[in-house]
Design a protein around this motif. Structure first.
Motif, mmCIF file in Angstrom:
data_model
loop_
_atom_site.group_PDB
_atom_site.id
_atom_site.type_symbol
_atom_site.label_atom_id
_atom_site.label_comp_id
_atom_site.label_asym_id
_atom_site.label_seq_id
_atom_site.Cartn_x
_atom_site.Cartn_y
_atom_site.Cartn_z
ATOM 1 N N TRP A 408 6.799 -8.974 39.202
ATOM 2 C CA TRP A 408 7.471 -7.709 39.434
ATOM 3 C C TRP A 408 8.327 -7.803 40.691
ATOM 4 O O TRP A 408 8.219 -8.744 41.479
ATOM 5 C CB TRP A 408 6.466 -6.565 39.539
ATOM 6 N N ALA A 409 9.176 -6.809 40.880
ATOM 7 C CA ALA A 409 10.012 -6.738 42.087
ATOM 8 C C ALA A 409 10.463 -5.297 42.282
ATOM 9 O O ALA A 409 10.677 -4.570 41.303
ATOM 10 C CB ALA A 409 11.231 -7.646 41.963
ATOM 11 N N PRO A 410 10.605 -4.872 43.535
ATOM 12 C CA PRO A 410 11.217 -3.565 43.799
ATOM 13 C C PRO A 410 12.732 -3.689 43.688
ATOM 14 O O PRO A 410 13.270 -4.798 43.663
ATOM 15 C CB PRO A 410 10.795 -3.279 45.236
ATOM 16 N N MET A 411 13.424 -2.579 43.643
ATOM 17 C CA MET A 411 14.879 -2.583 43.663
ATOM 18 C C MET A 411 15.360 -2.574 45.109
ATOM 19 O O MET A 411 14.720 -1.982 45.991
ATOM 20 C CB MET A 411 15.431 -1.369 42.927
ATOM 21 N N VAL A 412 16.483 -3.247 45.367
ATOM 22 C CA VAL A 412 17.140 -3.164 46.663
ATOM 23 C C VAL A 412 18.522 -2.549 46.456
ATOM 24 O O VAL A 412 19.248 -2.927 45.533
ATOM 25 C CB VAL A 412 17.232 -4.545 47.349
ATOM 26 N N GLY A 413 18.870 -1.585 47.295
ATOM 27 C CA GLY A 413 20.139 -0.891 47.136
ATOM 28 C C GLY A 413 21.282 -1.565 47.868
ATOM 29 O O GLY A 413 21.109 -2.587 48.547
ATOM 30 N N GLY A 414 22.464 -0.984 47.729
ATOM 31 C CA GLY A 414 23.651 -1.542 48.373
ATOM 32 C C GLY A 414 23.594 -1.523 49.886
ATOM 33 O O GLY A 414 24.296 -2.283 50.551
ATOM 34 N N THR A 415 22.726 -0.662 50.434
ATOM 35 C CA THR A 415 22.555 -0.624 51.890
ATOM 36 C C THR A 415 21.512 -1.621 52.370
ATOM 37 O O THR A 415 21.149 -1.619 53.544
ATOM 38 C CB THR A 415 22.133 0.794 52.338
ATOM 39 N N ARG A 416 21.026 -2.463 51.435
ATOM 40 C CA ARG A 416 20.025 -3.499 51.715
ATOM 41 C C ARG A 416 18.678 -2.900 52.106
ATOM 42 O O ARG A 416 17.902 -3.507 52.847
ATOM 43 C CB ARG A 416 20.495 -4.471 52.806
#
Length: 503
Positions: A408-416
């Motif tokens: 599994w993995a969390p999401m990372v956004g454009g703001t890191r």
């Protein structure tokens, strides 16, 4: 009317913004030209004319046309309906090869032009050249080919592998024709190159010439020790050894597994779940974290672990391919993620319908918020939480201690910034639900790169029967900006789920 207004507004916008200017001789021609269609297809004989609309803010003209296409009128001003017609595609009393040309409605600059591709059917094999298997890889894509004889050395659910007389060049045939290993076949089709830069043939015809031919497989290139680095520009005959889980062969100490693609029932993978195996087959590209193989045979080396359920979601590839699904985990958070409710296979079935047919439960706090990746799943969006309930699993002995494993993995956004998601696992038997300790991550915002995490969870203190339902979902269930004061992000991914006997 709304469409016409939109197109005319686009024409006027282009007219105002396009670079370049008209010469004095062309000062009446439009600075922007658009057409209502980008492609037209016609039958080989008796094709009816087709009408399209040309939109311009002034005069437009046609570039020179091939002799088999007529456009009426060939010039116009403003919005004009034009008729495109073709002559019969015949030569010496029989259908000629298919043909294609691009017609151009142009204004006064190179930028002010509308292109329409005109295609006409024909006999694609009329002047077709015969090739041997070893000649196919070097051909240009879309080359029409006829192969009088090729030996089938492996079969998949979407085609087969054929080889040349020296077993040096191997080619995948995409076909629905049923063939067997040991058949010699004659092939007609078109050469292509797949997403992994490997050549293949899209077949119109596969005909069995002879059956039961002997196959002398060459010595396989053992990629076990180099599974994380191996690649090739051809479908090399390879082997790999590890533990089979579903369609994946896992190798100790390696990041990549070996993914068996489109495995036919004859390989009987389900019976080998949890066994140490050596798989032999043809390289089919790398889609990290997996090296893909089209398997021809598998050697059973004995039981290593007892696996009751395994899922790698590779069967979702047709839905992922048709919808352009990306790989956000492998690309550090960047990747197209179509809704499972919109992604469809060639038969029109949605990914959501397919998941339900496989026995999964789709858990969504406020509605549609599960997405497709290649080939895994993404859950949640701002203020929407989501999860997955596994299919019922039969055959687990009473009192057996079971291990639930998954990547599994969390999401990372454009703001890191990584979503602060925790995974909640629940085990439900009838009206009783037991929740296990949350699973979190330690990614550092603006520092770490997104990657897969592995979870092993022993399901202690619960019984697992055919009626048990195991659910994996995010925390903060049902929370929104309205309840929390700011948007709630609990997005995450999952792949390679397994239920096995715990040691």
């Amino acid at each position: 009317m709304k469409l016409i207004n939109y197109i005319m507004a686009s024409v006027l916008f282009l007219s105002a913004t396009l670079l370049g200017s008209c010469s004095e001789e062309e000062n009446t021609l439009s600075k922007a030209v658009l057409a209502s269609a980008s492609a037209l297809d016609f039958e080989a004989e008796g094709a009816q004319p087709k009408t399209i609309t040309v939109y311009a803010d002034a005069d437009w003209v046609m570039e020179d046309l091939p002799e088999w296409i007529t456009v009426t009128p060939a010039t116009g001003n403003g919005t004009t309906d034009v008729t495109v017609s073709v002559t019969d595609n015949m030569r010496d009393g029989a259908e000629d090869n298919p043909r294609k040309a691009t017609i151009v409605f142009k204004g006064c600059t190179l930028a002010s032009r509308a292109e329409v591709v005109v295609s006409q059917d024909g006999d694609k094999y009329r002047d077709c050249q015969e090739y041997t298997v070893d000649e196919l890889p070097a051909l240009e894509d879309e080359t029409v080919v006829s192969v009088p004889e090729a030996l089938v050395t492996a079969v998949t659910t979407s085609g087969c592998i054929v080889t040349d007389a020296q077993y040096a060049v191997n080619m995948f045939l995409q076909t629905v024709t049923a063939v067997n290993v040991g058949d010699k076949v004659a092939v007609k089709g078109s050469k292509g190159t797949d997403a992994h830069a490997l050549p293949y043939v899209v077949c119109d015809e596969v005909r069995v010439v002879s059956e039961g031919n002997n196959i002398d497989y060459p010595e396989a290139h053992d990629v076990t020790a180099e599974v994380d680095s191996y690649t090739s520009d051809s479908r090399e005959w390879i082997s790999a050894s590890g533990v089979l889980s579903g369609n994946n062969v896992t190798i100790d100490g390696a990041v990549n597994s070996v993914s068996i693609i489109d495995a036919p029932e004859s390989l009987n993978l389900a019976a080998l779940n949890g066994h140490k195996v050596t798989v032999y087959g043809y390289f089919d590209g790398v889609a990290a974290p997996a090296l893909r193989i089209q398997a021809a045979r598998i050697e059973d080396k004995g039981v290593v672990e007892v696996i009751y359920f395994a899922e790698d979601f590779e069967w979702l590839l047709p839905w992922a391919g048709n919808s352009g699904a990306g790989q956000a985990v492998e690309n550090d958070g960047s990747g197209t993620a179509p809704q499972i409710y919109s992604a469809k296979n060639d038969e029109g079935q949605t990914a959501a319908e397919a998941l339900l047919a496989h026995g999964y439960g789709l858990e969504e706090s406020r509605g549609a918020s599960i997405y497709l990746q290649k080939c895994y799943l993404k859950f949640g969006k701002a203020d929407y939480q989501a999860g997955l309930t596994l299919p019922a699993v039969d055959g687990i002995p009473s009192g057996e201690k079971v291990m639930l494993s998954f990547d599994w993995a969390p999401m990372v956004g454009g703001t890191r910034k990584f979503d602060p998601v925790q995974l909640i696992i629940t085990v439900t038997n009838g009206s009783e639900t037991v929740g296990l300790d949350p699973i979190g991550h330690n990614f550092v915002n603006e520092v770490d790169k997104l990657e897969w995490l592995h979870a092993d969870v022993v399901l202690e203190g619960v019984s697992i029967t055919k009626d048990t339902r195991i659910t994996i979902k995010s925390d903060a269930w049902g929370e929104t900006a309205a309840t929390s004061g700011s948007s709630v992000y609990r997005r995450w991914f999952i792949d390679n789920i397994k239920l096995s006997r715990a040691n």
